[in-house]
Design a protein around this motif. Structure first.
Motif, mmCIF file in Angstrom:
data_model
loop_
_atom_site.group_PDB
_atom_site.id
_atom_site.type_symbol
_atom_site.label_atom_id
_atom_site.label_comp_id
_atom_site.label_asym_id
_atom_site.label_seq_id
_atom_site.Cartn_x
_atom_site.Cartn_y
_atom_site.Cartn_z
ATOM 1 N N UNK A 122 -71.981 21.518 87.204
ATOM 2 C CA UNK A 122 -72.801 21.528 88.424
ATOM 3 C C UNK A 122 -73.626 22.808 88.519
ATOM 4 N N UNK A 123 -72.981 23.948 88.277
ATOM 5 C CA UNK A 123 -73.702 25.217 88.379
ATOM 6 C C UNK A 123 -74.714 25.400 87.254
ATOM 7 N N UNK A 124 -74.394 24.936 86.046
ATOM 8 C CA UNK A 124 -75.371 25.006 84.964
ATOM 9 C C UNK A 124 -76.616 24.202 85.332
ATOM 10 N N UNK A 125 -76.421 23.018 85.889
ATOM 11 C CA UNK A 125 -77.573 22.216 86.294
ATOM 12 C C UNK A 125 -78.345 22.897 87.422
ATOM 13 N N UNK A 126 -77.633 23.428 88.407
ATOM 14 C CA UNK A 126 -78.280 24.104 89.529
ATOM 15 C C UNK A 126 -79.138 25.271 89.058
ATOM 16 N N UNK A 127 -78.625 26.047 88.129
ATOM 17 C CA UNK A 127 -79.348 27.226 87.636
ATOM 18 C C UNK A 127 -80.428 26.840 86.629
ATOM 19 N N UNK A 185 -81.762 24.014 85.577
ATOM 20 C CA UNK A 185 -82.765 22.972 85.839
ATOM 21 C C UNK A 185 -83.616 23.303 87.065
ATOM 22 N N UNK A 186 -83.415 24.489 87.632
ATOM 23 C CA UNK A 186 -84.195 24.878 88.808
ATOM 24 C C UNK A 186 -85.632 25.204 88.410
ATOM 25 N N UNK A 187 -86.539 25.056 89.348
ATOM 26 C CA UNK A 187 -87.941 25.404 89.095
ATOM 27 C C UNK A 187 -88.084 26.875 88.727
#
Length: 107
Positions: free
Chosen positions: A64-69, A71-73
């Motif tokens: 979840x955190x890898x995606x949040x960081x 994949x962020x703009x």
């Protein structure tokens, strides 16, 4: 709980720039999104070695955190594009997952 111990190699002469970028931009951004960064290290004898260590409560949290960081703009448009000039992508990161024992001072 587990830790990720990640070893990266910088381009010749770029380690100082990489560490500054990690300390001032990447790690604060990661932490602002909820990552727990346990440590940031450089090799004492290897001039291109950089080590980063993060702590995760579970694989679900890590994903979840890898995606949040990552994949962020902000990461995709501003932070990430500067990395190839400093890190040697021809030498892939070495990622080791470790778990603390009862005698470990970090948990």
């Amino acid at each position: 709980m587990f830790f990720e111990f990640r070893q990266y190699r910088t381009h010749p002469g770029q380690r100082v720039n990489w560490v500054k970028y990690m300390d001032e931009i990447i790690i604060p951004f990661q932490m602002s999104k909820g990552m727990v960064i346990v440590g940031s290290f450089v090799g004492e004898q290897e001039q291109d070695l950089y080590v980063w260590m993060g702590r995760w409560e579970s694989e679900i949290e890590r994903k979840r955190l890898y995606e949040t960081v990552y994949q962020s703009d902000e990461w995709l448009n501003n932070i990430g594009p500067k990395i190839p000039g400093m890190l040697d992508r021809d030498k892939p990161a070495v990622v080791t997952r470790i778990q603390p024992t009862a005698a470990s001072v970090i948990h």
